[in-house]
Motif scaffolding. Structure first.
Motif, PDB file in Angstrom:
ATOM      1  N   ARG A   3       0.836  -1.192   0.000  1.00  0.00           N
ATOM      2  CA  ARG A   3       0.000   0.000   0.000  1.00  0.00           C
ATOM      3  C   ARG A   3       0.871   1.242   0.000  1.00  0.00           C
ATOM      4  NH1 ARG A   3      -5.282   0.053   0.789  1.00  0.00           N
ATOM      5  NH2 ARG A   3      -6.354  -1.876   1.313  1.00  0.00           N
ATOM      6  N   LYS A   4       0.483   2.194  -0.832  1.00  0.00           N
ATOM      7  CA  LYS A   4       1.202   3.468  -0.863  1.00  0.00           C
ATOM      8  C   LYS A   4       0.194   4.574  -0.641  1.00  0.00           C
ATOM      9  CE  LYS A   4       4.480   4.014  -3.844  1.00  0.00           C
ATOM     10  NZ  LYS A   4       5.207   4.168  -5.107  1.00  0.00           N
ATOM     11  N   SER A   5       0.509   5.488   0.228  1.00  0.00           N
ATOM     12  CA  SER A   5      -0.414   6.588   0.480  1.00  0.00           C
ATOM     13  C   SER A   5      -0.281   7.620  -0.626  1.00  0.00           C
ATOM     14  CB  SER A   5      -0.134   7.229   1.838  1.00  0.00           C
ATOM     15  OG  SER A   5       1.189   7.653   1.914  1.00  0.00           O
ATOM     16  N   ARG A   6      -1.389   8.237  -0.988  1.00  0.00           N
ATOM     17  CA  ARG A   6      -1.385   9.262  -2.012  1.00  0.00           C
ATOM     18  C   ARG A   6      -0.571  10.447  -1.537  1.00  0.00           C
ATOM     19  NH1 ARG A   6      -4.719  13.557  -2.965  1.00  0.00           N
ATOM     20  NH2 ARG A   6      -6.186  12.919  -1.341  1.00  0.00           N
ATOM     21  N   LEU A  41      10.327   4.452  10.869  1.00  0.00           N
ATOM     22  CA  LEU A  41       9.210   4.092   9.992  1.00  0.00           C
ATOM     23  C   LEU A  41       9.507   4.489   8.544  1.00  0.00           C
ATOM     24  CD1 LEU A  41       6.268   5.175  12.318  1.00  0.00           C
ATOM     25  CD2 LEU A  41       6.747   2.839  11.556  1.00  0.00           C
ATOM     26  N   ARG A  42      10.156   5.617   8.370  1.00  0.00           N
ATOM     27  CA  ARG A  42      10.542   6.047   7.021  1.00  0.00           C
ATOM     28  C   ARG A  42      11.497   5.039   6.388  1.00  0.00           C
ATOM     29  NH1 ARG A  42      14.967   8.405   5.432  1.00  0.00           N
ATOM     30  NH2 ARG A  42      15.608   9.175   7.492  1.00  0.00           N
ATOM     31  N   ALA A  43      12.487   4.628   7.167  1.00  0.00           N
ATOM     32  CA  ALA A  43      13.453   3.653   6.653  1.00  0.00           C
ATOM     33  C   ALA A  43      12.792   2.311   6.353  1.00  0.00           C
ATOM     34  CB  ALA A  43      14.592   3.472   7.662  1.00  0.00           C
ATOM     35  N   ALA A  82       2.206  10.680   8.717  1.00  0.00           N
ATOM     36  CA  ALA A  82       1.608   9.345   8.867  1.00  0.00           C
ATOM     37  C   ALA A  82       0.911   8.918   7.586  1.00  0.00           C
ATOM     38  CB  ALA A  82       0.621   9.344  10.036  1.00  0.00           C
ATOM     39  N   GLN A  83       0.226   9.829   6.915  1.00  0.00           N
ATOM     40  CA  GLN A  83      -0.456   9.506   5.667  1.00  0.00           C
ATOM     41  C   GLN A  83       0.526   9.027   4.613  1.00  0.00           C
ATOM     42  OE1 GLN A  83      -2.415  13.229   4.967  1.00  0.00           O
ATOM     43  NE2 GLN A  83      -4.376  12.543   5.808  1.00  0.00           N
ATOM     44  N   ALA A  90      -0.792   6.448  16.104  1.00  0.00           N
ATOM     45  CA  ALA A  90      -0.438   5.524  17.176  1.00  0.00           C
ATOM     46  C   ALA A  90       0.979   5.007  16.996  1.00  0.00           C
ATOM     47  CB  ALA A  90      -1.429   4.361  17.220  1.00  0.00           C
ATOM     48  N   ALA A  91       1.359   4.722  15.753  1.00  0.00           N
ATOM     49  CA  ALA A  91       2.716   4.237  15.485  1.00  0.00           C
ATOM     50  C   ALA A  91       3.745   5.335  15.725  1.00  0.00           C
ATOM     51  CB  ALA A  91       2.819   3.721  14.057  1.00  0.00           C
TER      52      ALA A  91
END
Length: 227
Positions: A3-6, A41-43, A82-83, A90-91
């Protein structure tokens, strides 16, 4: 399936992304670890700092300051991050260890379990207390927000999704930019506002400690799935 966020649109002029100086008191554990969690999270999704900056609509330098805990951003900025990373607040706030509460259909947070997510001294004057931090992969982010009495005249907040605000106590001056013009409402306890969160907005307390229940909604339609 990944999944990739827009990609979110670029934000308003950089003056609206000014860092707020920390004032008094110690930073919360959540604040101290926030930057490290965002970097991790980015990594994990394989994004460079340049990629996250481009997709979130912020400068690389601003995001670098966030990741290095040199600035604590407002909730609107964290929602955008987060998007783009296809996760939720939460993460980012550190509730990323699965437990029974996260897996239950109903997430109950007792009054004594509330977590102060962001404190006013380091987030443009606003306090945010998370109300559903145990639940992951949710479409709504509920908070108790305490308004500051003064807000920098250049500061506005905007992010994708919709937002609901119900005034719990005090009196609030709420501003929004619509069609290039600023509209102002005076809201008292019991009043509420529901609006497109992409509209630049802000609020400040006019009397005592003004508090509001704020719910940020992000539709999953904002996300696209690719193989």
């Amino acid at each position: 399936m990944v999944r990739k966020s827009r990609a979110v649109s670029a934000s308003r002029p950089s003056s609206r992304l000014k860092t707020a100086s920390k004032t008094g008191g110690k930073a919360t554990d959540v604040e101290l670890q926030l930057g490290k969690r965002i970097a991790a999270l980015r990594a994990a999704v394989g994004f460079t700092l340049d990629r996250l900056a481009a997709d979130a609509g912020f400068t690389k330098g601003y995001l670098s300051k966030i990741e290095n805990s040199k600035v604590i951003p407002p909730i609107g900025t964290l929602v955008k991050i987060a998007q783009v990373l296809n996760t939720d607040l939460a993460a980012l706030f550190g509730n990323n260890m699965p437990d029974a509460a996260n897996d239950e259909a109903i997430c109950v947070v007792r009054s004594w379990e509330r977590e102060t997510a962001i404190r006013g001294g380091s987030s443009f004057g606003y306090d945010y207390v998370a109300l559903a931090h145990k639940r992951h992969h949710k479409q709504m982010e509920p908070f108790i927000m305490v308004f500051p009495s003064e807000v920098d005249k250049d500061i506005r907040f905007e992010h994708e999704g919709e937002e609901f605000m119900f005034i719990l106590a005090g009196k609030v001056e709420f501003e929004a930019e619509i069609g290039g013009r600023t509209k102002t409402w005076i809201l008292s306890a019991g009043d509420s506002a529901y609006f497109d969160a992409e509209i630049p907005h802000r609020g400040r307390s006019l009397r005592g400690e003004s508090q509001a229940l704020v719910v940020i909604y992000r539709s999953r339609s904002d996300e696209t799935a690719t193989d």
